[in-house]
Design an enzyme around this catalytic site. Structure first.
Site, PDB file in Angstrom:
ATOM      1  N   GLU A  50       8.322  54.676  78.810  1.00  0.00           N
ATOM      2  CA  GLU A  50       8.263  53.280  78.373  1.00  0.00           C
ATOM      3  C   GLU A  50       9.152  53.027  77.157  1.00  0.00           C
ATOM      4  OE1 GLU A  50       5.597  55.065  79.271  1.00  0.00           O
ATOM      5  OE2 GLU A  50       4.944  53.981  81.062  1.00  0.00           O
ATOM      6  N   LYS A  54       1.956  66.187  97.586  1.00  0.00           N
ATOM      7  CA  LYS A  54       1.061  65.064  97.321  1.00  0.00           C
ATOM      8  C   LYS A  54       0.409  64.646  98.641  1.00  0.00           C
ATOM      9  CE  LYS A  54       1.066  61.012  94.420  1.00  0.00           C
ATOM     10  NZ  LYS A  54       1.693  60.339  93.294  1.00  0.00           N
ATOM     11  N   ARG A  58       2.911  52.285  74.377  1.00  0.00           N
ATOM     12  CA  ARG A  58       3.692  53.488  74.079  1.00  0.00           C
ATOM     13  C   ARG A  58       5.041  53.166  73.440  1.00  0.00           C
ATOM     14  NH1 ARG A  58       2.022  58.332  77.077  1.00  0.00           N
ATOM     15  NH2 ARG A  58      -0.046  58.493  76.162  1.00  0.00           N
TER      16      ARG A  58
HETATM   17  C1  LIG Z   1       2.300  56.052  80.108  1.00  0.00           C
HETATM   18  C2  LIG Z   1       2.050  55.829  81.580  1.00  0.00           C
HETATM   19  N1  LIG Z   1       2.980  55.205  82.333  1.00  0.00           N
HETATM   20  C3  LIG Z   1       2.763  55.005  83.646  1.00  0.00           C
HETATM   21  C4  LIG Z   1       1.613  55.436  84.234  1.00  0.00           C
HETATM   22  C5  LIG Z   1       1.334  55.132  85.698  1.00  0.00           C
HETATM   23  N2  LIG Z   1       1.281  56.342  86.509  1.00  0.00           N
HETATM   24  C6  LIG Z   1       0.122  56.899  86.882  1.00  0.00           C
HETATM   25  S1  LIG Z   1       0.323  58.248  87.788  1.00  0.00           S
HETATM   26  C7  LIG Z   1       1.981  58.135  87.724  1.00  0.00           C
HETATM   27  C8  LIG Z   1       2.823  59.158  88.410  1.00  0.00           C
HETATM   28  C9  LIG Z   1       2.582  60.507  87.840  1.00  0.00           C
HETATM   29  O1  LIG Z   1       3.394  61.431  88.494  1.00  0.00           O
HETATM   30  P1  LIG Z   1       3.054  62.975  88.420  1.00  0.00           P
HETATM   31  O2  LIG Z   1       2.746  63.328  87.012  1.00  0.00           O
HETATM   32  O3  LIG Z   1       4.139  63.696  89.078  1.00  0.00           O
HETATM   33  O4  LIG Z   1       1.718  63.118  89.220  1.00  0.00           O
HETATM   34  P2  LIG Z   1       1.505  62.855  90.790  1.00  0.00           P
HETATM   35  O5  LIG Z   1       1.111  61.413  90.920  1.00  0.00           O
HETATM   36  O6  LIG Z   1       2.754  63.178  91.489  1.00  0.00           O
HETATM   37  O7  LIG Z   1       0.384  63.746  91.163  1.00  0.00           O
HETATM   38  C10 LIG Z   1       2.370  57.014  87.002  1.00  0.00           C
HETATM   39  C11 LIG Z   1       3.759  56.579  86.789  1.00  0.00           C
HETATM   40  C12 LIG Z   1       0.659  56.081  83.420  1.00  0.00           C
HETATM   41  N3  LIG Z   1      -0.491  56.510  83.909  1.00  0.00           N
HETATM   42  N4  LIG Z   1       0.913  56.268  82.112  1.00  0.00           N
END
Ligand SMILES: Cc1ncc(C[n+]2csc(CCOP(=O)(O)OP(=O)(O)O)c2C)c(N)n1
Length: 647
Positions: free
Chosen positions: A376, A288, A404
């Protein structure tokens, strides 16, 4: 900025026209472009820097938009936007009337599916894949690819999708983008599992090489593929003392782990596996923030860092200081305070400890904070279980993500009347994250649920008091508050009254008799804008201001019936104001109450004017621009009040 290749790339067809050797340079240029642009126009930086090579390779090999690319969350898809017709407008990313913050099929045919909420990509992509087959399209058969992060993989929906993928005949390709991070570091069994998988990389390389050789020698064909696969999996179990990996156990072909920053390597792999029959997973390892040192070194901060100086990595965003804390910080401090006083208090967050400020408690009482992953529904039911055992869980979920978990709230918490405190963050308009992220539905979706108590504070002090009250209330209770700076107590208000569940407060009495006066009933932080609007009316002339009463209802459910009876007696016109959908929230509650009351007592009709968000999804932009658009800013409310006074 002059870029040798990027300036000539408008669509993937331009990228495809380049020789393979040019791709590393293209990646460098895309990465630089993202950094330069985001330093001035903020957005999701770290994730998008991590997927540059992946995106270039995907568009180089696959035939988009005919082939369907489904991004999970979509915060990593900036390179995708840049390569698919939106480079020249990229400086408007996330801005009002600018390009969308996340992939949106309404914006581009290259965005195969809506993104914003995590973990839906596998289900959506599988649906497209199966649907394509069923429709037997005349056109060239599409390939379907889902790209999902290891964070999004922790969501239950992703596992449901995986399971169903293994049950159906399909050719789906799932790219698991593993950077060992969500917004905050990921903990949990599945993450450890991926780490273990990564460490058995040597075996996988050997197996991949053997597979290719066997295929060339026609030792493997589509008929015996499954058996051969199981044989090699068994061999792996013997060699590595590990059983099948989870994907293989689900009968998905597993490739990797591969270096997600080796663009030529990725092109080779995609070219090789894209025509393989059957569902498959390619596991890639990325970093990242890749390629920008500050972002690599502090990945949580640089997930979405705001504006910054490219050369120094200095962030320009002004953070809420001691005088004007964020709502989130008020929540975080109050939770810690209560947890110190009462051992039953615990915090639950689905992967947002820093976003909701539960990290304040996490730092001091780490064993009392549960970051459950992007889950969630689980967060809610897990909280219900803890409540059943006697703890008092403060389950903090962003309003739009709580959607959700709707049935978990109803079935697992409300029906058994368990003492879970829902702290609903990012309620109302959230701004640049746009339609997928606005918290506009919560009042409407929570109100019909029996046993629910729903409150929304107007000030910092109210939030603290509500969180405190929620600890003693023995049942499901939700407290919703917005993003941004918390409003402080307004000294000029006649009274703020003691905080009691189901009791609102009259902030300003009208000074004239009923027919000419109006009562404004608001809920939540938007009450502060109402107060400002009334002050603005006062500045124009005392006469009109004297005809307005303002009540902060504080609680949507139970609603303060004493206030409703009082305003019905005193006023002919009632205006409700909320930062949520008009349908279902405060306006509906008041109008319904009045209709029921008047059905029994025909003496006089009360006019109820409801202000809020009409039946629509609200676009992206700054909160200021969006409240203006919705006429819910000071000027808009001012206008509505004056109009009501004139009628
Ligand atoms: C249902 C939901 N819960 C929480 C989020 C907030 N959120 C956005 S990005 C993220 C992390 C995602 O992690 P990953 O899929 O590993 O992608 P990275 O950010 O590491 O590239 C979160 C928790 C979201 N977008 N949707």
């Amino acid at each position: 900025m002059e870029y040798k290749y990027l300036n000539t790339i408008y669509y993937p067809s331009d990228l495809k026209a380049l020789p393979r050797e040019a791709l590393p340079q293209v990646c460098e240029e895309v990465r630089d472009f993202i950094i330069q642009q985001l330093s001035q126009n903020p957005g999701h930086l770290g994730s998008s820097l991590g997927t540059v090579e992946l995106t270039v390779a995907l568009h180089y090999v696959f035939d988009t938009p005919n082939d369907q690319l489904v991004w999970d969350v979509g915060h990593q898809a900036y390179a995708h936007k840049i390569l698919t017709g939106r480079r020249e407008r990229f400086h408007t990313n996330r801005q009002f009337k600018g390009i969308a913050p996340f992939p949106s099929p309404m914006e581009s045919e290259y965005d195969a599916f809506i993104a914003g909420h995590a973990s839906n990509s596998i289900s959506a992509a599988l649906g497209i894949e199966i649907g394509e087959e069923a429709m037997r399209r005349e056109t060239k058969r599409r390939k379907v690819v889902a790209v999902i992060g290891d964070g999004a993989m922790t969501g239950g929906l992703a596992f449901e999708g995986l399971n169903n993928t293994s049950m159906n005949k399909n050719n789906l390709l799932i790219v698991l983008n593993d950077n060992n991070m969500a917004i905050d570091p990921i903990k949990g069994g599945f993450t450890q599992y991926l780490v273990d998988l990564t460490t058995s990389a040597r075996y996988n390389k050997w197996r991949w090489w053997m597979y290719r050789a066997a295929r060339k020698l026609h030792l493997i064909n589509d008929d015996n593929k499954g058996r051969v696969q199981r044989f090699t999996n068994n061999l792996k179990a013997i060699l590595t003392k590990q059983s099948y990996n989870i994907f293989q156990g689900l009968n998905l072909r597993y490739f990797g782990p591969a270096d997600g920053h080796d663009v030529l390597g990725l092109v080779r792999i995609f070219s090789e596996i894209k025509d393989y029959e059957g569902p498959k997973v390619l596991h890639i390892i990325t970093k990242k923030g890749k390629g920008y040192e500050p972002a690599e070194n502090d990945q949580t901060t640089w997930h979405a860092p705001g504006e910054f100086m490219v050369e120094t990595g200095e962030r320009l965003k002004a953070k809420g200081g001691k005088q004007d804390p964020l709502w989130q910080e008020v929540f975080g401090e109050q939770l810690l305070k209560m947890a110190k006083e009462d051992e039953r208090v615990v915090g639950v967050t689905p992967a947002m400890p820093s976003g909701c400020s539960m990290n304040i408690m996490q730092r001091e009482l780490p064993e009392r904070v549960f970051d459950v992953g992007i889950a969630e529904g689980h967060a809610v039911t897990f909280s219900a279980g803890m409540a059943k055992a006697g703890l008092v869980p403060y389950c903090n979920i962003y309003s739009s993500f709580l959607q959700r978990a709707y049935d978990n709230i109803i079935h697992d918490v409300a029906l058994p009347k368990l003492h879970v405190v829902f702290c609903i963050d990012r309620a109302g308009i959230v701004g640049n994250d746009g339609a997928t992220h606005h918290g506009l539905l919560d009042l409407a979706y929570l109100r019909p649920i029996p046993n629910m108590v729903i409150g929304s504070p107007m000030t910092k002090e109210d939030l603290e008091a509500m969180l405190q009250l929620a600890k003693e209330y023995d049942g499901p209770i939700a407290i919703r508050y917005p993003r941004g700076k918390a409003n402080m107590k307004v000294e000029s208000h006649e009274t703020t009254g003691e905080m009691k569940i189901g009791k609102g407060v009259c902030l300003r009495e009208s000074k004239v008799e009923s027919q000419k006066a109006i009562a404004v009933l608001s809920i939540g932080a938007i009450g502060n804008t109402v107060a400002e609007a009334i002050e603005a009316i006062k500045a124009r002339g005392e006469e009109q201001e004297a005809r307005i009463a303002h009540y902060d209802m504080r609680w949507l459910k139970p609603i303060d019936e004493d206030i409703l009876r009082e305003v019905r007696e005193k006023f002919d016109t009632i205006i409700t104001i909320e930062d949520g959908m008009i349908s279902g929230g405060l306006g509906s509650a008041v109008a319904e109450w009045m209709a029921d009351y008047e059905a029994k007592d025909e003496r006089r009709k009360t006019r109820v004017i409801r202000l809020g968000v009409e039946d629509q999804f609200v676009e992206h932009g700054s909160t200021k621009e969006l409240y203006r658009l919705l006429k819910l800013d000071k000027e808009g409310i001012c206008e509505s009040l004056l109009q009501a006074l004139e009628q």
